[in-house]
Write a protein that holds these residues in place. Structure first.
Motif, short mmCIF file in Angstrom:
data_model
loop_
_atom_site.label_atom_id
_atom_site.label_comp_id
_atom_site.label_asym_id
_atom_site.label_seq_id
_atom_site.Cartn_x
_atom_site.Cartn_y
_atom_site.Cartn_z
N GLU A 7 0.84 -1.19 0.00
CA GLU A 7 0.00 0.00 0.00
C GLU A 7 0.88 1.24 0.00
OE1 GLU A 7 -2.75 -0.17 3.22
OE2 GLU A 7 -3.62 -2.09 2.59
N SER A 8 0.30 2.36 -0.41
CA SER A 8 1.09 3.58 -0.55
C SER A 8 1.63 4.10 0.77
CB SER A 8 0.24 4.67 -1.22
OG SER A 8 -0.90 4.97 -0.44
N THR A 9 1.10 3.59 1.88
CA THR A 9 1.60 4.00 3.20
C THR A 9 2.76 3.13 3.70
OG1 THR A 9 -0.12 2.62 4.21
CG2 THR A 9 -0.63 4.95 3.92
N GLN A 10 3.04 2.05 2.99
CA GLN A 10 4.09 1.12 3.45
C GLN A 10 5.47 1.57 2.93
OE1 GLN A 10 1.58 -2.52 2.21
NE2 GLN A 10 2.75 -3.27 3.99
N THR A 123 3.34 11.94 -3.54
CA THR A 123 3.70 11.99 -2.12
C THR A 123 4.35 10.70 -1.65
OG1 THR A 123 1.93 13.57 -1.67
CG2 THR A 123 2.82 12.36 0.21
N ALA A 124 3.79 9.56 -2.05
CA ALA A 124 4.34 8.27 -1.60
C ALA A 124 5.78 8.11 -2.07
CB ALA A 124 3.47 7.13 -2.12
N ASN A 127 8.21 10.50 -0.30
CA ASN A 127 8.48 9.97 1.04
C ASN A 127 9.41 8.76 0.99
OD1 ASN A 127 6.95 11.90 2.35
ND2 ASN A 127 5.08 10.66 2.36
N ASP A 169 -0.21 3.10 -5.67
CA ASP A 169 -0.89 4.35 -5.32
C ASP A 169 -1.99 4.66 -6.33
OD1 ASP A 169 -1.28 6.58 -3.64
OD2 ASP A 169 -0.14 7.87 -5.00
#
Length: 336
Positions: A7-10, A123-124, A127, A169
């Motif tokens: 996922e884009s948060t990982q 953004t992903a 980061n 994403d």
């Protein structure tokens, strides 16, 4: 190798794969890229192997900001480059500059003394680069020569089992690769058109050469997509430049009695006979650019032999679309 979908948060998981010398596909606003540590030649060479990419086709170095560029690029180009960075970064502009001796391997530069740099507007991925702490190379995350990936599933189709992970994403927003401008020549020169046009660039710098460079025999390309066949599905693509020719073109290819597809704006698709595979390019050249590669991939998955694809005027934002579509079609245009 089992390719993980992250996922884009990982972000940390993706950064850990990169730190271990693994390949990770990442999202941008243009297309998905295939990421690897730009400072490790051994890992960069695995990018070429995974894609089946010629080793003299240079890679774009993705950074988290201008400060990362100047660790590698020749600082004498800073005044001009930072005008462009301030105006267009993060965003779909790649800047070619000479590099400091020994700072990047020939595996990244294709053997040249220049390198291409970009700060993507995602953004992903920003980061990810910040967390990793180093630049990452990022050619399109597809089998070399095939349509570029605009969804994580496109990457998985081409590269599953060959790379460690895909940072998902969702769909990309622009759909065609970045504009590439070369600052290492006397007049800044566009080597690959994109959504940032020569008119946009001329608002920021004084002079731009938009006569795109053609690679001669034996010459090393300075930017991706200049020398080799690109963006081509298995089906033969035929460009229909005049929308009024679609009816006749469809009838002509129907007579060949093999599966065919039509890729065009909705206005044209309304007139396509039942039983023919279609893919919508939306309503204008912006939506057509965003969905071009997805359409080529979908009609290929539908096992058509011919794809009639709508052409747009080769101007402004239509230039990037036309550049990609012409390469996918091998410059094959419908003649009535």
């Amino acid at each position: 190798m089992e390719t993980e979908i992250l996922e884009s948060t990982q972000i940390q998981e993706a950064a850990d794969f990169l730190a271990d010398g693994q390949l990770v596909a990442f999202p941008t606003e243009t297309v998905y890229g295939l990421g690897a540590d730009a400072t490790r030649p051994d890992v960069v060479k695995e990018v070429y192997a995974a894609k089946g990419r010629p080793s003299d086709n240079p890679l774009i170095v993705h950074v988290s900001g201008p400060e990362m560029v100047w660790e590698y690029a020749d600082n004498s180009y800073k005044p001009l480059a930072e005008k462009l960075m301030k105006a267009f970064w993060p965003g779909p502009l790649t800047i070619i500059m000479p590099i400091q001796p020994g700072k990047l391997s020939k595996a990244v530069t294709g053997g040249l003394t220049t390198a291409a740099f970009r700060m993507p507007k995602n953004t992903a991925t920003l980061n990810l680069i910040k967390t990793f702490g180093k630049p990452i190379v990022g050619p399109s995350a597809n089998t070399s020569g095939k349509p570029s990936p605009t969804l994580a599933k496109h990457v998985y189709h081409d590269l599953h089992g060959k790379i460690a992970a895909i940072l998902d994403d969702g769909p990309t927003k622009i759909g065609v690769e970045s504009t590439v401008i070369d600052l290492s020549v006397d007049v800044p020169t566009i080597l690959r058109p994109g959504m940032i046009t020569d008119k946009d660039l001329l608002k920021v710098i004084d002079n731009v050469n938009s006569d795109h460079h053609k690679v001669k025999a034996g010459e090393v390309p300075k930017a991706p997509g200049m020398k080799y066949k690109h963006y081509a599905p298995s089906a033969q693509v035929i460009i229909v430049d005049d929308k009024n020719d679609f009816k006749q073109a469809i009838a002509q290819y129907q007579a060949k009695d093999v599966p065919m597809g039509v890729m065009a704006v909705d206005e044209i698709l309304q007139e396509v006979p039942a039983g023919i595979k279609t893919f919508s390019l939306g309503n204008d050249v912006i939506s057509a650019s965003r969905d071009l590669f997805a359409g080529l991939r979908q009609l290929d998955a539908d096992h058509v032999k011919f794809i009639l694809a709508q052409g747009f005027p080769d101007a402004d934002h239509g230039e990037a679309y036309s550049n990609r579509l012409n390469k996918s079609a091998g410059n094959t245009h419908y003649k009535n």
